[in-house]
Enzyme design. Sequence first.
Site, PDB file in Angstrom:
ATOM      1  N   ASP A 167     -12.089   1.007   6.388  1.00  7.59           N
ATOM      2  CA  ASP A 167     -11.898   1.492   7.838  1.00  7.59           C
ATOM      3  C   ASP A 167     -10.684   2.571   8.024  1.00  7.59           C
ATOM      4  O   ASP A 167     -10.499   2.898   8.932  1.00  7.59           O
ATOM      5  CB  ASP A 167     -11.597   0.229   8.669  1.00  7.59           C
ATOM      6  CG  ASP A 167     -10.220  -0.465   8.226  1.00  7.59           C
ATOM      7  OD1 ASP A 167      -9.506  -0.040   7.453  1.00  7.59           O
ATOM      8  OD2 ASP A 167      -9.947  -1.405   9.103  1.00  7.59           O
ATOM      9  N   ARG A 186      -8.447  -3.491  -2.171  1.00  8.77           N
ATOM     10  CA  ARG A 186      -8.222  -4.646  -1.196  1.00  8.77           C
ATOM     11  C   ARG A 186      -9.216  -5.687  -1.492  1.00  8.77           C
ATOM     12  O   ARG A 186      -9.163  -6.758  -0.902  1.00  8.77           O
ATOM     13  CB  ARG A 186      -7.499  -4.138  -0.270  1.00  8.77           C
ATOM     14  CG  ARG A 186      -6.602  -3.140  -0.147  1.00  8.77           C
ATOM     15  CD  ARG A 186      -5.178  -4.025  -0.852  1.00  8.77           C
ATOM     16  NE  ARG A 186      -4.610  -5.069   0.209  1.00  8.77           N
ATOM     17  CZ  ARG A 186      -3.661  -4.565   1.167  1.00  8.77           C
ATOM     18  NH1 ARG A 186      -3.249  -3.435   1.030  1.00  8.77           N
ATOM     19  NH2 ARG A 186      -3.385  -5.268   1.990  1.00  8.77           N
ATOM     20  N   ASN A 190       0.962  -1.159   0.024  1.00 11.70           N
ATOM     21  CA  ASN A 190      -0.046   0.012   0.106  1.00 11.70           C
ATOM     22  C   ASN A 190       1.013   1.242   0.225  1.00 11.70           C
ATOM     23  O   ASN A 190       2.265   1.084   0.336  1.00 11.70           O
ATOM     24  CB  ASN A 190      -1.067  -0.014   1.237  1.00 11.70           C
ATOM     25  CG  ASN A 190      -0.391   0.291   2.567  1.00 11.70           C
ATOM     26  OD1 ASN A 190       0.402   1.192   2.883  1.00 11.70           O
ATOM     27  ND2 ASN A 190      -0.567  -0.892   3.460  1.00 11.70           N
ATOM     28  N   CYS A 220      -7.536  -0.910  12.385  1.00  3.38           N
ATOM     29  CA  CYS A 220      -7.022  -2.231  11.822  1.00  3.38           C
ATOM     30  C   CYS A 220      -6.372  -3.353  12.751  1.00  3.38           C
ATOM     31  O   CYS A 220      -6.019  -4.404  12.194  1.00  3.38           O
ATOM     32  CB  CYS A 220      -5.828  -1.926  10.912  1.00  3.38           C
ATOM     33  SG  CYS A 220      -6.055  -0.322   9.936  1.00  3.38           S
ATOM     34  N   ARG A 275       0.295 -11.357   2.149  1.00  2.00           N
ATOM     35  CA  ARG A 275      -0.681 -11.903   3.276  1.00  2.00           C
ATOM     36  C   ARG A 275      -1.217 -12.946   3.038  1.00  2.00           C
ATOM     37  O   ARG A 275      -2.017 -13.288   4.215  1.00  2.00           O
ATOM     38  CB  ARG A 275      -1.511 -10.520   3.395  1.00  2.00           C
ATOM     39  CG  ARG A 275      -0.880  -9.168   3.704  1.00  2.00           C
ATOM     40  CD  ARG A 275      -1.636  -8.100   4.752  1.00  2.00           C
ATOM     41  NE  ARG A 275      -2.121  -8.433   5.903  1.00  2.00           N
ATOM     42  CZ  ARG A 275      -2.941  -8.018   6.644  1.00  2.00           C
ATOM     43  NH1 ARG A 275      -3.327  -6.712   6.288  1.00  2.00           N
ATOM     44  NH2 ARG A 275      -3.254  -8.487   7.564  1.00  2.00           N
ATOM     45  N   HIS A 328      -8.324   0.751   2.373  1.00  2.00           N
ATOM     46  CA  HIS A 328      -9.415  -0.167   2.962  1.00  2.00           C
ATOM     47  C   HIS A 328     -10.541   0.759   3.544  1.00  2.00           C
ATOM     48  O   HIS A 328     -10.270   1.830   3.857  1.00  2.00           O
ATOM     49  CB  HIS A 328      -8.759  -0.779   4.244  1.00  2.00           C
ATOM     50  CG  HIS A 328      -8.244  -2.278   4.000  1.00  2.00           C
ATOM     51  ND1 HIS A 328      -7.056  -2.356   4.495  1.00  2.00           N
ATOM     52  CD2 HIS A 328      -8.290  -3.152   3.254  1.00  2.00           C
ATOM     53  CE1 HIS A 328      -6.609  -3.525   4.271  1.00  2.00           C
ATOM     54  NE2 HIS A 328      -7.337  -4.000   3.358  1.00  2.00           N
ATOM     55  N   ASN A 383      -7.845  -7.653   8.951  1.00  2.00           N
ATOM     56  CA  ASN A 383      -8.044  -8.147   7.834  1.00  2.00           C
ATOM     57  C   ASN A 383      -8.131  -9.605   7.763  1.00  2.00           C
ATOM     58  O   ASN A 383      -8.057 -10.398   6.562  1.00  2.00           O
ATOM     59  CB  ASN A 383      -6.800  -7.740   7.018  1.00  2.00           C
ATOM     60  CG  ASN A 383      -6.671  -6.130   6.891  1.00  2.00           C
ATOM     61  OD1 ASN A 383      -6.053  -5.551   7.483  1.00  2.00           O
ATOM     62  ND2 ASN A 383      -7.835  -5.575   6.319  1.00  2.00           N
TER      63      ASN A 383
END
Length: 269
Positions: free
Chosen positions: A171, A140, A19, A263, A87, A169, A68
């Site tokens: 959030d 994402r 990111n 997060c 990830r 994201h 996530n």
Amino acid sequence: MKKLLLSRPAFYTVDYEINPWMHIREKPNSALASSEWIALYKTLLSIGIEVELIEPVKGLPDMVFTANGGLVVGDKFVLSNFRHKERAGEAKYFEAWAKGAGFEVIKLPKDCIFEGEGDALFVSGGVEDQDTLIAGFRFRSDICSHNHIAGMTQKKVISLELALPNFYHLDTCFCPLSKDSAIYYPEAFDSYGKKILKSLFSDLIELSVEDALNFCANAIVSGTDIVMNKCSGLLRTTLEDRGFVLHELDLSEFIKSGGSAKCLVLKLD
Ligand code: ARG
């Protein structure tokens, strides 16, 4: 919000860039990250939140961002399909944890990308007074995940496209505070998204660019308590005027990875 899942930052670092906030040359300070995380943990306990922990895994530095790992809907755990291979390895650990905790784990089709609560936030007071899920897509998560989640959970899902890579994201740019109030950073949404959010919340608080870049939308809300990274005096007053109690933290080392308070936690109830 009473029970959250966290993961100690034991192996947290910035080893790759997925990111715009992440720079492998600007590594977080491990000792500082650890003390910032402990301060978050203690703050959560102090406001009556029960914390569950998932064991961190070496080589999965972003596992600390438990938001996530998936999305909890009642007794179901919708497992994430991460966008980036860096990830993807986390999924099996979140799956095992969720099974162990007694959740029914739900998997999306492999090609349907979804990054959990980072891109999906519940607000109450939706149609027929059921919870409504506001879900972000583009950077994402794929929009196909929203239909699957709506079908599997019988929840109403409203899809919003995210417009800015820095706010990749949902959030990072939107936070429901109550049935009527929410925080958002308007520039992170297109005109349709702005219109929808205005129609859902009678009290929609706009963040300044400074507060948005300080991850002030990335807040943990529990009743009237709000936990967030340090914010402007104006935002503090705006929230306090509405009866909220603000707990400001310094989460500088997590911002180096593009994350902050929200997060670092996943809602479990
Ligand atoms: N470095 C992490 C990533 O890019 C940060 C995740 C932030 N999580 C969130 N829910 N916004 O995946």
